[in-house]
Design a protein around this motif. Structure first.
Motif: not given
Length: 206
Positions: A54-56, A74-76, A81-83
């Motif tokens: 999801s992060g990638v 913000i989304f980057a 952070l998610t990855a």
């Protein structure tokens, strides 16, 4: 500078972003739902794989479909952070306390970031509504993991419930998204047209 706050923050075709995000969230929720093993190992594996993918994917789509520089960043950051959370979940030895702390920290940070994106977008796009909903749901998930019973079945089940709720919200939001994005490629200005096309034609001398 006023143009930054009035122009649409997304490009045409952005609806593919929430739909892809939703599908990516629903897939691991199905794995958890139909698995009889609600162990910590399963929870970390499912969360880790989902978070890395999801992060990638979300990071790449943010660069492609977001126009507003602030929202794109913000989304980057959210994607990074998610990855990172996913990588940590995959490499650390399964531990319930670690999983809970990791998910709480991730949900709090990324939830607030998505709320900020929705507030920054305001009424410039209907996508802001989905950002506020998903950001709020993710921030609330951080609180839920704090108060939920501290046992593997409950924690892994809560993770699956969060993923399916957010996934459904994203898919519905993507399908109902209005076409209020900026064009991917601006049209060629009229002044750049061939001046010869409008030039008066001279009559041949008799």
């Amino acid at each position: 500078m006023a143009e930054v706050h009035t122009a649409a923050p997304i490009r045409d075709g952005y609806r593919v972003v929430p739909i892809v995000r939703g599908i990516l969230a629903i897939a691991p929720a199905i794995v958890i739902t139909f698995s009889q093993d609600h162990s910590v190992a399963l929870g970390q594996l499912v969360f880790g794989v989902w978070a890395v993918v999801s992060g990638v994917v979300v990071g790449a789509l943010a660069l492609r479909f977001l126009v507003d520089r602030g929202i794109r960043w913000i989304f980057a950051v959210q994607a990074v952070l998610t990855a990172i959370a996913g990588i940590l979940s995959l490499i650390v030895v399964p531990d319930l306390r670690f999983l809970v702390v990791l998910v709480i920290a991730w949900a709090a940070a990324t939830g607030v970031l998505e709320l900020l994106a929705g507030l920054r977008a305001g009424r410039r796009t209907s996508a802001s509504r989905d950002w506020l909903l998903v950001g709020g749901a993710t921030a609330l998930a951080a609180i839920a993991f704090l108060v939920f019973p501290f046992d593997p079945v409950s924690i892994v089940g809560l993770l699956g419930a969060y993923l399916v709720i957010v996934g459904v919200l994203l898919v519905i939001g993507g399908l109902s998204l209005k076409g209020d994005g900026a064009p991917a490629e601006p049209a060629e200005p009229a002044e750049h047209a061939d001046p010869r096309s409008d030039a008066p034609r001279s009559e041949p001398n008799s």
